[in-house]
Design a protein around this motif. Sequence first.
Motif, PDB file in Angstrom:
ATOM      1  N   ALA B 423       0.836  -1.205   0.000  1.00 40.34           N
ATOM      2  CA  ALA B 423       0.000   0.000   0.000  1.00 40.34           C
ATOM      3  C   ALA B 423       0.873   1.258   0.000  1.00 40.34           C
ATOM      4  CB  ALA B 423      -0.932  -0.009   1.207  1.00 40.34           C
ATOM      5  N   VAL B 424       1.924   1.250   0.780  1.00 38.69           N
ATOM      6  CA  VAL B 424       2.849   2.401   0.785  1.00 38.69           C
ATOM      7  C   VAL B 424       3.453   2.576  -0.612  1.00 38.69           C
ATOM      8  CG1 VAL B 424       5.015   3.332   1.693  1.00 38.69           C
ATOM      9  CG2 VAL B 424       3.407   2.180   3.246  1.00 38.69           C
ATOM     10  N   ASN B 425       3.966   1.477  -1.172  1.00 40.36           N
ATOM     11  CA  ASN B 425       4.601   1.560  -2.487  1.00 40.36           C
ATOM     12  C   ASN B 425       3.616   2.026  -3.557  1.00 40.36           C
ATOM     13  OD1 ASN B 425       6.969   0.726  -1.349  1.00 40.36           O
ATOM     14  ND2 ASN B 425       6.927  -1.365  -2.172  1.00 40.36           N
ATOM     15  N   SER B 426       2.412   1.475  -3.540  1.00 37.26           N
ATOM     16  CA  SER B 426       1.419   1.836  -4.559  1.00 37.26           C
ATOM     17  C   SER B 426       0.968   3.287  -4.435  1.00 37.26           C
ATOM     18  CB  SER B 426       0.193   0.919  -4.456  1.00 37.26           C
ATOM     19  OG  SER B 426       0.568  -0.423  -4.673  1.00 37.26           O
ATOM     20  N   SER B 427       1.033   3.811  -3.213  1.00 33.79           N
ATOM     21  CA  SER B 427       0.629   5.211  -3.012  1.00 33.79           C
ATOM     22  C   SER B 427       1.628   6.181  -3.615  1.00 33.79           C
ATOM     23  CB  SER B 427       0.491   5.501  -1.512  1.00 33.79           C
ATOM     24  OG  SER B 427       1.784   5.647  -0.930  1.00 33.79           O
ATOM     25  N   GLY B 428       2.828   5.694  -3.902  1.00 32.89           N
ATOM     26  CA  GLY B 428       3.861   6.569  -4.440  1.00 32.89           C
ATOM     27  C   GLY B 428       4.559   7.394  -3.374  1.00 32.89           C
ATOM     28  N   GLU B 429       4.164   7.223  -2.108  1.00 38.69           N
ATOM     29  CA  GLU B 429       4.728   8.059  -1.042  1.00 38.69           C
ATOM     30  C   GLU B 429       6.141   7.649  -0.656  1.00 38.69           C
ATOM     31  OE1 GLU B 429       1.635   9.015   2.197  1.00 38.69           O
ATOM     32  OE2 GLU B 429       0.688   7.398   1.050  1.00 38.69           O
ATOM     33  N   GLY B 430       6.497   6.426  -0.972  1.00 40.49           N
ATOM     34  CA  GLY B 430       7.823   5.937  -0.626  1.00 40.49           C
ATOM     35  C   GLY B 430       8.009   4.580  -1.258  1.00 40.49           C
ATOM     36  N   TYR B 431       9.241   4.083  -1.232  1.00 40.40           N
ATOM     37  CA  TYR B 431       9.511   2.772  -1.819  1.00 40.40           C
ATOM     38  C   TYR B 431      10.205   1.950  -0.760  1.00 40.40           C
ATOM     39  CZ  TYR B 431      10.644  -0.510  -5.647  1.00 40.40           C
ATOM     40  OH  TYR B 431      10.723  -1.599  -6.485  1.00 40.40           O
ATOM     41  N   LEU B 432       9.601   0.812  -0.424  1.00 41.46           N
ATOM     42  CA  LEU B 432      10.111  -0.056   0.634  1.00 41.46           C
ATOM     43  C   LEU B 432      10.280  -1.457   0.078  1.00 41.46           C
ATOM     44  CD1 LEU B 432       7.436   1.003   3.278  1.00 41.46           C
ATOM     45  CD2 LEU B 432       9.835   1.738   3.264  1.00 41.46           C
ATOM     46  N   THR B 433      11.190  -2.213   0.646  1.00 42.13           N
ATOM     47  CA  THR B 433      11.355  -3.596   0.214  1.00 42.13           C
ATOM     48  C   THR B 433      11.037  -4.548   1.351  1.00 42.13           C
ATOM     49  OG1 THR B 433      13.246  -2.795  -1.060  1.00 42.13           O
ATOM     50  CG2 THR B 433      12.883  -5.155  -1.013  1.00 42.13           C
ATOM     51  N   PRO B 434      10.003  -5.366   1.199  1.00 35.90           N
ATOM     52  CA  PRO B 434       9.787  -6.428   2.174  1.00 35.90           C
ATOM     53  C   PRO B 434      10.805  -7.547   1.965  1.00 35.90           C
ATOM     54  CG  PRO B 434       7.815  -6.016   0.821  1.00 35.90           C
ATOM     55  CD  PRO B 434       8.979  -5.368   0.146  1.00 35.90           C
ATOM     56  N   ALA B 435      11.121  -8.258   3.016  1.00 37.63           N
ATOM     57  CA  ALA B 435      12.030  -9.404   2.912  1.00 37.63           C
ATOM     58  C   ALA B 435      11.738 -10.341   4.077  1.00 37.63           C
ATOM     59  CB  ALA B 435      13.488  -8.945   2.940  1.00 37.63           C
ATOM     60  N   MET B 436      12.312 -11.537   4.018  1.00 39.79           N
ATOM     61  CA  MET B 436      12.045 -12.517   5.074  1.00 39.79           C
ATOM     62  C   MET B 436      13.238 -12.670   6.001  1.00 39.79           C
ATOM     63  SD  MET B 436      10.064 -15.623   3.159  1.00 39.79           S
ATOM     64  CE  MET B 436       8.998 -16.140   4.502  1.00 39.79           C
ATOM     65  N   VAL B 437      12.965 -12.734   7.302  1.00 43.28           N
ATOM     66  CA  VAL B 437      13.957 -13.257   8.255  1.00 43.28           C
ATOM     67  C   VAL B 437      13.242 -14.202   9.203  1.00 43.28           C
ATOM     68  CG1 VAL B 437      15.711 -11.447   8.294  1.00 43.28           C
ATOM     69  CG2 VAL B 437      13.684 -11.223   9.749  1.00 43.28           C
ATOM     70  N   ASP B 438      13.957 -15.247   9.586  1.00 45.02           N
ATOM     71  CA  ASP B 438      13.376 -16.252  10.488  1.00 45.02           C
ATOM     72  C   ASP B 438      12.046 -16.768   9.952  1.00 45.02           C
ATOM     73  OD1 ASP B 438      15.497 -15.950  12.234  1.00 45.02           O
ATOM     74  OD2 ASP B 438      14.498 -14.374  13.389  1.00 45.02           O
ATOM     75  N   ARG B 440       9.688 -15.254   8.489  1.00 44.46           N
ATOM     76  CA  ARG B 440       8.586 -14.291   8.593  1.00 44.46           C
ATOM     77  C   ARG B 440       8.911 -13.065   7.742  1.00 44.46           C
ATOM     78  NH1 ARG B 440       5.306 -17.116  11.205  1.00 44.46           N
ATOM     79  NH2 ARG B 440       4.513 -17.144   9.086  1.00 44.46           N
ATOM     80  N   TRP B 441       7.895 -12.467   7.116  1.00 43.42           N
ATOM     81  CA  TRP B 441       8.103 -11.237   6.375  1.00 43.42           C
ATOM     82  C   TRP B 441       8.262 -10.049   7.318  1.00 43.42           C
ATOM     83  CZ3 TRP B 441       9.019 -10.737   1.229  1.00 43.42           C
ATOM     84  CH2 TRP B 441       8.783 -11.875   0.445  1.00 43.42           C
ATOM     85  N   MET B 442       9.129  -9.160   6.903  1.00 40.25           N
ATOM     86  CA  MET B 442       9.264  -7.859   7.580  1.00 40.25           C
ATOM     87  C   MET B 442       9.524  -6.836   6.486  1.00 40.25           C
ATOM     88  SD  MET B 442      12.669  -7.026   7.360  1.00 40.25           S
ATOM     89  CE  MET B 442      14.181  -7.859   6.857  1.00 40.25           C
ATOM     90  N   VAL B 443       9.664  -5.574   6.867  1.00 40.47           N
ATOM     91  CA  VAL B 443       9.876  -4.548   5.852  1.00 40.47           C
ATOM     92  C   VAL B 443      11.147  -3.772   6.164  1.00 40.47           C
ATOM     93  CG1 VAL B 443       8.929  -2.501   4.732  1.00 40.47           C
ATOM     94  CG2 VAL B 443       7.415  -4.380   5.376  1.00 40.47           C
ATOM     95  N   ARG B 444      11.980  -3.652   5.143  1.00 40.43           N
ATOM     96  CA  ARG B 444      13.237  -2.930   5.283  1.00 40.43           C
ATOM     97  C   ARG B 444      13.042  -1.454   4.921  1.00 40.43           C
ATOM     98  NH1 ARG B 444      16.185  -3.580   1.621  1.00 40.43           N
ATOM     99  NH2 ARG B 444      18.314  -3.806   2.381  1.00 40.43           N
ATOM    100  N   ILE B 445      13.572  -0.582   5.748  1.00 37.92           N
ATOM    101  CA  ILE B 445      13.604   0.842   5.412  1.00 37.92           C
ATOM    102  C   ILE B 445      15.082   1.176   5.263  1.00 37.92           C
ATOM    103  CG2 ILE B 445      12.957   3.174   6.131  1.00 37.92           C
ATOM    104  CD1 ILE B 445      10.935   1.704   8.080  1.00 37.92           C
ATOM    105  N   SER B 446      15.528   1.215   4.010  1.00 38.55           N
ATOM    106  CA  SER B 446      16.943   1.393   3.733  1.00 38.55           C
ATOM    107  C   SER B 446      17.189   2.869   3.426  1.00 38.55           C
ATOM    108  CB  SER B 446      17.334   0.507   2.548  1.00 38.55           C
ATOM    109  OG  SER B 446      18.652   0.774   2.158  1.00 38.55           O
ATOM    110  N   ILE B 447      17.811   3.539   4.380  1.00 39.41           N
ATOM    111  CA  ILE B 447      17.978   4.996   4.319  1.00 39.41           C
ATOM    112  C   ILE B 447      19.304   5.353   3.659  1.00 39.41           C
ATOM    113  CG2 ILE B 447      18.255   7.079   5.756  1.00 39.41           C
ATOM    114  CD1 ILE B 447      16.468   5.621   7.851  1.00 39.41           C
TER     115      ILE B 447
END
Lengths: 484, 484
Positions: B423-438, B440-447
């Motif tokens: 939803a964040v990505n589709s809104s165009g407000e920012g670009y985030l990459t989800p990824a898996m650890v353990d 489970r999915w989580m979301v990376r905010i790579s600054i």
Amino acid sequence: MNLDEFRRHGHALIDWLADYHQTLGARPVQAPTRPGAVRAMLPADPPENPEGFESCIADLDTVVAPNLSHWQHPRFFGYFPANALLAGVLGDLVSTGLGTVGLSWQSSPALSEVEEVVTDWVRKMVDLSPQWVGVISDTASTSTLVAMICARERTTNYGLAKGGLQAEASPLVVYASAGSHSCVEKGALLAGLGRENIRMIPLDDSYGMRPEALRESIEQDIASGLRPCAIAACVGGTATASIDPIREIADIARRYDLWLHVDAAMAGSAMILPECRWMWDGIEGAHSVVINAHKWLGAPFDCSLYYVRDEQHLMRVMSTNPSFLQSKVDGQVRNLRDTGIPLGRRFRALKLWFLIREQGVSGLQARLRRDMANARRLAEIVSTTPGWTVVAPVHLQTVCVRHEPDGLSGAALDAHTRAWADAVNSSGEGYLTPAMVDGRWMVRISIGAPTTEWTDVAGIWAAIQRHADANSKRTLHSSTVAGE
Amino acid sequence: MNLDEFRRHGHALIDWLADYHQTLGARPVQAPTRPGAVRAMLPADPPENPEGFESCIADLDTVVAPNLSHWQHPRFFGYFPANALLAGVLGDLVSTGLGTVGLSWQSSPALSEVEEVVTDWVRKMVDLSPQWVGVISDTASTSTLVAMICARERTTNYGLAKGGLQAEASPLVVYASAGSHSCVEKGALLAGLGRENIRMIPLDDSYGMRPEALRESIEQDIASGLRPCAIAACVGGTATASIDPIREIADIARRYDLWLHVDAAMAGSAMILPECRWMWDGIEGAHSVVINAHKWLGAPFDCSLYYVRDEQHLMRVMSTNPSFLQSKVDGQVRNLRDTGIPLGRRFRALKLWFLIREQGVSGLQARLRRDMANARRLAEIVSTTPGWTVVAPVHLQTVCVRHEPDGLSGAALDAHTRAWADAVNSSGEGYLTPAMVDGRWMVRISIGAPTTEWTDVAGIWAAIQRHADANSKRTLHSSTVAGE
């Protein structure tokens, strides 16, 4: 650097490049640099604080330009034409300036789809059937390694997913034209096959691969319990721009179920000319083909096109699908990362797209025809000049010559050949590449820089004669003196 | 295109790029493109006749820019910072415009020696000892493949010169951090080792490789008659920017005589900061290290630095020496072609040279410190916000988060995570990459995009909360409705 400074410095550098190209003809073609001279001009340590960007620009005139061999020079006849046509230069500027990276389709849709469209344009331009799918890589060396790995995985039925090459019972063998580029052997070695399992197939009088020798070599290996895996043939071989007989080789590949890779890195550009397509007659029987758009065609380096008929196989060998690269649209798009070694991808298609549109197919064809006509004209003159020989057929734009004055043969002739070529290069009048065929040195005159016209070719020929005559006089005189 | 036109169009494109960067903040970060939409805008056939170059420029606004995800956008938090700093963009323009190709030292002396000097600058900047020698390649994937091949050839005592990997009696094994990039597995597979011979070593609570598990795995393989060959460790792992304990791993590599490759593609940039160097403590025990200057450091893609301690070994594995590449000075110079897969070489050092000089080491350091401070500040806020978790230690500039509202777990939580990120990505407000650890999915905010300031980070955090809350309300409501 803020955006106003970027505009100012950017305009300055565009003008610097225009001036560079405008004054190219007056520069020595080969860099007169002594080893270590550039290094000695630069500080050993990085600057702690920002330098003004003006000093970077200034160094282009003092450090960089005087210490380059100029590939875009009208009298550059070395290696191969690595043409950076101006529309392609500007396309590449945009690619870099956008700073977009093709990791997946989602990360840069335009990058992916322009690449799909433009590689398909080139497919049509060279008249490959719609079966073929192309991707852009950096160089033919990389594509050739990929081809060797794809061949390996085909023969081992995807051994990489199991025990790998080291689990195979009997060794795989690769067959290459003896005139093939060094990257074929390197690719096979890096793929793990081992030098003992590479066969260099001898050439006929025109320096094309001898199909009968290929067949015999395959039969012999089968009889010895080895497993023939791949054939690498070339169209436009490195030394003499020789042509392997693709149709006959493809028949052999089919009969023995081998992968056929065709290295058309150099001659692929010429396939946009209908009158040249006999050179790869039978190409539809190959599994992979490499065409370097960054050579004669004119896309600035690097821009190598790799075509395959079975894209699914390529992707099965090269794909990875970690979680951080997955996206919602994966089922509906091609993810180009799965077609090669690097994960990240420059927007290389942009320079090729701009180049083809700005030149038009007809414009590209006209330039290539100019170069081929110049090569034929030079070959005719050389072959009718006493003491001079054209040592290989001139199919494309490369003329291979040798000066064979009376009284020189063997090692003395080789020394003479290398000496006069070096004299031409050192004089700055032109840039030539010596190479060996049949165990003897000769000199390649590779015609086709963007601004090379007949007067430039006539000029290098005059320089060649002058330096060769002077050297043969010196050589023969000193041997006479030594003999007295 | 003649040189006057080149000036005119070049100036126009410099201005177009400046405008693009100036208006970046107002564009949606993720391309809103539907699959096939770009392809549908382009003609299926190449133009027979030249188009005006103006139409190429016009297509940048209609075809290209609206269909890119914008990596240089201040709210780009996807994958990793692939920064194209403006001084580097201009350096790359010069490189392309010169159209010079590094085949051998002789073919472009300045290209070779500037690369030698600048890779040595970076060596000093990251405080590697003078034993290390660096070369530039395209990407870490390529360097990792080279590292795997070099390790293979070390263990087999140059098997490539004999029967290759297929002649080896017992299989070679590679050990990689379970947090390592997909290119490590890919490199080992392409090198012919086979998936059965790759061990993924489990991680500790901070997602670093567990040295004890590594040692056990090696011992087990030795006991089974296999041959341990190489370890690939990472500093700045892909998913969480995790840190493997290099010193302990290097000790193990030494004890068992294994090649140690360190993937510092991401974190290598941070090694210009003395306060970060604990992250690769023990690095001098490695055999090869990759640092992507085209990531956080700011050299436009592609510009990956590959450092080795034993350059002779690298050259012995990668070298070719065909006649057409030999020159008089070969004994006195480094021929960089012998250090990698491609033969041809762009003048990539130019953009890195310009970048370091224009920024100064202190300028580069200041920007990286800004990004790390922003990451710490964000992590603090996230970790004190109810319902939110920071799922991995924040050593660098990557903050991995998960929204864990009451009532959601397992697959439902994963679906929620991916839904709000999308939803964040589709809104165009920012670009985030989800990824898996353990698992489970989580979301990376790579600054770390060049223009990303705290306000941008605060902005994406607000957007994340808004979209996550909305989605959890929808999810919990619909499950309540379904449960009624």
